[in-house]
Write a protein that holds these residues in place. Structure first.
Motif, PDB file in Angstrom:
ATOM      1  N   LYS A   1       0.818  -1.214   0.000  1.00  0.00           N
ATOM      2  CA  LYS A   1       0.000   0.000   0.000  1.00  0.00           C
ATOM      3  C   LYS A   1       0.853   1.267   0.000  1.00  0.00           C
ATOM      4  O   LYS A   1       0.400   2.323  -0.444  1.00  0.00           O
TER       5      LYS A   1
ATOM      6  N   CYS B   1      -3.025   6.285  -0.007  1.00  0.00           N
ATOM      7  CA  CYS B   1      -2.665   4.897  -0.301  1.00  0.00           C
ATOM      8  C   CYS B   1      -3.636   3.887   0.289  1.00  0.00           C
ATOM      9  O   CYS B   1      -3.685   2.745  -0.151  1.00  0.00           O
ATOM     10  N   ILE B   2      -4.374   4.269   1.329  1.00  0.00           N
ATOM     11  CA  ILE B   2      -5.211   3.291   2.002  1.00  0.00           C
ATOM     12  C   ILE B   2      -6.661   3.407   1.547  1.00  0.00           C
ATOM     13  O   ILE B   2      -7.040   4.379   0.900  1.00  0.00           O
TER      14      ILE B   2
END
Length: 402
Positions: A285, A401-402
């Motif tokens: 991630k 990213c998450i």
């Protein structure tokens, strides 16, 4: 076992196969075996077939066999087996040259070897290999995602699949970035194509790890492959080399497939496998931040703490509390104070390097820093202030990213 043109002759009856051409294509995976004399049936091929022929219907063997090889290659067949005997004594040189150019494997098989024996041997191995992989997938997924206790029975079953409880392991999670694009045709998911893609990637992984004399346990899961292998903790740096070699091999052999690799921590107890996989997935991630296709969990630093926090809303509030005034100022005045601050911190507060990267004069940079301090009511010589700003930038990267 993944059967390809390079290892097919290790199987019963197939040991009589003699490679005549196309050695550069020995990594082609064999998905099934077909006996074919009529070239009209080529249109029915799906790719990956090993074709057996006696050339009995060919009048002009050289030209017709040459066309057959080119057509089979265009249909992505695995290779061709020519049954040498009464109908063809040897593979013509023109055909061999063409196959070598295409990297299309051609084997010769003595006429006394029955096609039925060799096809059954290969197809049985393919079928049993698929069954074993599916069984191992199911078992390992329960270990990774379930809460089943690692009893003696469970450990013994893992040993059957290759696990050694006395050894130390490392885990890769290899993610196929463009998997959906590869397997969706006309908005329809093609399960056979998906399986073929994963087989191709698995073959590259196996070949690469063999160079390090590493046997692997692999689990195929949706658009990723989980790879477990023995590791010597005295040579931890070799782990990154393995990952890089897999990426390099993929680039050279399967340019159309794009992968990323997350590296989890070391583990020995079977119950710790899930934590290693989880770490590798977290590393994946963060790859966007590091602008790389390989990332180890041990290298993500402060982002490990952010994963523990896990509350996206709270992190966004923190980000805006620290940088909100500068963001608002930039929006209203079309300035670049936020970008300037981030570059300044990334370059360890070095004025010369920062000014060079921003293509501005050193005095212009000094002015911007003064404005940042005024707007944010802070002192950029204070390490605590710099830490807050740096943390805010990392939080922003993490959120994306998450």
């Amino acid at each position: 076992m993944i059967v390809n043109c390079g290892n097919v002759n290790t199987l019963p009856y197939a040991d009589k196969l003699k490679l005549k051409a196309g050695k550069n294509g020995l990594d082609r995976i064999i998905k099934w075996v077909h006996y074919m004399e009529n070239p009209e049936y080529i249109a029915w091929l799906k790719g990956g077939e090993l074709i057996l022929t006696t050339c009995v219907l060919m009048k002009d063997v050289t030209s017709e066999l040459l066309k057959l090889v080119k057509d089979l290659n265009s249909r992505k067949a695995a290779g061709l087996v020519v049954n040498v005997g009464p109908y063809i004594h040897e593979t013509p040189k023109e055909v061999i040259d063409a196959a070598n150019f295409l990297g299309f494997p051609i084997f010769e098989l003595p006429f006394e070897v029955r096609f039925i024996d060799i096809s059954q041997s290969i197809c049985k191995t393919i079928f049993m290999g698929k069954l074993q992989q599916e069984s191992m997938n199911s078992f390992m997924k329960n270990i990774i995602h379930g809460d089943i206790p690692c009893s003696e029975e469970i450990i013994n079953r893992a040993v059957f699949y290759g696990y050694d409880p006395d050894k130390v392991y490392c885990t890769f999670v290899i993610y196929v970035d463009n998997f959906t694009k590869l397997v969706v045709k006309n908005k329809i998911w093609d399960e056979e194509v998906a399986f073929g893609v994963m087989q191709q990637i698995s073959q590259v992984i196996i070949n690469t790890m063999n160079c390090y004399d590493k046997n692997i346990i692999r689990v195929i899961e949706n658009n990723s492959i989980i790879v477990m292998f023995l590791v010597d903790k005295a040579n931890e740096d070799m782990v990154n080399s393995m990952a890089q070699d897999i990426v390099n091999s993929m680039f050279h052999k399967l340019k159309h497939i794009k992968i990323s690799i997350g590296i989890g921590g070391f583990w020995q107890r079977l119950k710790d496998l899930k934590y290693s996989v989880n770490k590798a997935e977290k590393a994946l991630k963060i790859l966007k931040i590091f602008k790389s296709n390989i990332c180890s969990y041990d290298e993500i630093g402060i982002y490990r703490l952010l994963f523990q926090i896990g509350k996206k809303d709270g992190m966004e509030i923190f980000y805006h509390e620290i940088l909100g005034k500068l963001i608002d100022y930039d929006t209203k005045n079309s300035t670049k104070l936020v970008e300037t601050l981030k570059t300044y911190i990334d370059e360890n507060c070095n004025l010369i390097k920062t000014a060079k990267l921003l293509f501005i004069h050193k005095n212009t940079l000094k002015y911007r820093i003064k404005r940042i301090e005024e707007i944010s009511n802070c002192d950029l010589k204070d390490m605590h202030v710099l830490l807050n700003f740096d943390m805010a930038f990392k939080v922003k990267n993490f959120i994306t990213c998450i």
